[in-house]
Scaffold this motif. Sequence first.
Motif, PDB file in Angstrom:
ATOM      1  N   GLY A 190      -6.558  -3.265   6.574  1.00 51.03           N
ATOM      2  CA  GLY A 190      -6.840  -2.795   7.923  1.00 51.03           C
ATOM      3  C   GLY A 190      -7.149  -3.922   8.890  1.00 51.03           C
ATOM      4  O   GLY A 190      -6.846  -3.834  10.091  1.00 51.03           O
ATOM      5  N   LYS A 191      -7.740  -5.009   8.404  1.00 50.34           N
ATOM      6  CA  LYS A 191      -8.006  -6.170   9.262  1.00 50.34           C
ATOM      7  C   LYS A 191      -6.706  -6.782   9.785  1.00 50.34           C
ATOM      8  O   LYS A 191      -6.625  -7.234  10.932  1.00 50.34           O
ATOM      9  CB  LYS A 191      -8.787  -7.226   8.491  1.00 50.34           C
ATOM     10  N   LEU A 192      -5.692  -6.810   8.926  1.00 49.96           N
ATOM     11  CA  LEU A 192      -4.414  -7.405   9.303  1.00 49.96           C
ATOM     12  C   LEU A 192      -3.612  -6.492  10.217  1.00 49.96           C
ATOM     13  O   LEU A 192      -2.777  -6.955  11.003  1.00 49.96           O
ATOM     14  CB  LEU A 192      -3.602  -7.729   8.052  1.00 49.96           C
ATOM     15  N   LEU A 193      -3.853  -5.187  10.123  1.00 50.45           N
ATOM     16  CA  LEU A 193      -3.232  -4.269  11.068  1.00 50.45           C
ATOM     17  C   LEU A 193      -3.776  -4.508  12.474  1.00 50.45           C
ATOM     18  O   LEU A 193      -3.034  -4.486  13.457  1.00 50.45           O
ATOM     19  CB  LEU A 193      -3.485  -2.820  10.652  1.00 50.45           C
ATOM     20  N   ARG A 194      -5.062  -4.743  12.554  1.00 49.58           N
ATOM     21  CA  ARG A 194      -5.704  -4.990  13.851  1.00 49.58           C
ATOM     22  C   ARG A 194      -5.123  -6.210  14.545  1.00 49.58           C
ATOM     23  O   ARG A 194      -4.997  -6.239  15.771  1.00 49.58           O
ATOM     24  CB  ARG A 194      -7.210  -5.181  13.664  1.00 49.58           C
ATOM     25  N   THR A 195      -4.775  -7.215  13.774  1.00 48.77           N
ATOM     26  CA  THR A 195      -4.252  -8.456  14.343  1.00 48.77           C
ATOM     27  C   THR A 195      -2.726  -8.472  14.419  1.00 48.77           C
ATOM     28  O   THR A 195      -2.129  -9.509  14.733  1.00 48.77           O
ATOM     29  CB  THR A 195      -4.737  -9.657  13.520  1.00 48.77           C
ATOM     30  N   ARG A 196      -2.096  -7.345  14.117  1.00 49.18           N
ATOM     31  CA  ARG A 196      -0.639  -7.180  14.213  1.00 49.18           C
ATOM     32  C   ARG A 196       0.123  -8.142  13.304  1.00 49.18           C
ATOM     33  O   ARG A 196       1.211  -8.621  13.647  1.00 49.18           O
ATOM     34  CB  ARG A 196      -0.148  -7.382  15.658  1.00 49.18           C
ATOM     35  N   GLN A 197      -0.423  -8.408  12.144  1.00 50.06           N
ATOM     36  CA  GLN A 197       0.248  -9.305  11.213  1.00 50.06           C
ATOM     37  C   GLN A 197       1.102  -8.569  10.195  1.00 50.06           C
ATOM     38  O   GLN A 197       1.830  -9.193   9.428  1.00 50.06           O
ATOM     39  CB  GLN A 197      -0.793 -10.170  10.487  1.00 50.06           C
ATOM     40  N   VAL A 198       1.020  -7.230  10.188  1.00 50.02           N
ATOM     41  CA  VAL A 198       1.765  -6.409   9.231  1.00 50.02           C
ATOM     42  C   VAL A 198       2.852  -5.647   9.978  1.00 50.02           C
ATOM     43  O   VAL A 198       2.572  -4.960  10.956  1.00 50.02           O
ATOM     44  CB  VAL A 198       0.835  -5.419   8.509  1.00 50.02           C
ATOM     45  N   LYS A 199       4.088  -5.768   9.508  1.00 47.48           N
ATOM     46  CA  LYS A 199       5.182  -5.033  10.140  1.00 47.48           C
ATOM     47  C   LYS A 199       5.562  -3.775   9.363  1.00 47.48           C
ATOM     48  O   LYS A 199       6.124  -2.838   9.919  1.00 47.48           O
ATOM     49  CB  LYS A 199       6.416  -5.917  10.307  1.00 47.48           C
ATOM     50  N   LYS A 200       5.231  -3.760   8.040  1.00 49.70           N
ATOM     51  CA  LYS A 200       5.637  -2.611   7.218  1.00 49.70           C
ATOM     52  C   LYS A 200       4.641  -2.409   6.094  1.00 49.70           C
ATOM     53  O   LYS A 200       4.138  -3.375   5.510  1.00 49.70           O
ATOM     54  CB  LYS A 200       7.036  -2.832   6.638  1.00 49.70           C
ATOM     55  N   MET A 201       4.372  -1.126   5.787  1.00 50.34           N
ATOM     56  CA  MET A 201       3.545  -0.759   4.646  1.00 50.34           C
ATOM     57  C   MET A 201       4.371   0.091   3.681  1.00 50.34           C
ATOM     58  O   MET A 201       5.031   1.040   4.104  1.00 50.34           O
ATOM     59  CB  MET A 201       2.320   0.040   5.089  1.00 50.34           C
TER      60      MET A 201
END
Length: 240
Positions: free
Chosen positions: A63-74
Amino acid sequence: MSKIYPNAVAALEGVIANDLLVAAGGFGLCGIPERLLDAIKESGVTGLTFASNNAGIDNEGIGKLLRTRQVKKMISSYVGENKEFERQFLSGELEVEFCPQGTLAERMRAGGAGIPGFYTKTGVGTQVAEGKEHKDFPDQDGVMSTYILERGIFADLAIVKAWKADETGNLIFRKTARNFNQPAATCGKVCIAEVEEIVPAGALEADEIHLPGVFVNRIVLGAPYDKKIEFRTVRSREDA
């Protein structure tokens, strides 16, 4: 060569990069590689795809990486309990590949065993089966049933959390924290394990080891940890 690194940042050096497929162990907040996820966040890499049961909760875990927009796909089984995940998915900012929980675990295990794909009944007739190869096989009674082809996961990097490790990388997971950590560890080209305790080689009983050190490339000591509670539920004290 020693597998032990001084911290999570050092353990990721030369491995972390943009656009990687990362297999991450953990379930909610149970058994997640907290220090490694923090180090990935600090690295600033982007375009990551995570194969993980879920994305933790807001501001914890992936969730921390979602906040920083570092994840494009789950690639996930469960997407609840995370409002930012929900917001990005519904707005089209995040790509999500839903995968039944057992199928996800088997996809990781298959990748770790070098198996490119397997057939399963799970998901037949649902959105999970859309766009996948269908094939009929006879069951033990000779009755034909439809199965769908699922692909093994071959990750660029696996990050896991273990309870104990010896200096050669043999790992022991503690109780339910074993969850997705074991299959995730096997399917990465490089596996980094953060652990609560590192003991000398030979200190672990062979029958206790859940993951042989041959699968583990790097180890980092993550302790001490604060035990986080995903949902705190309390009740009023009953009158004496």
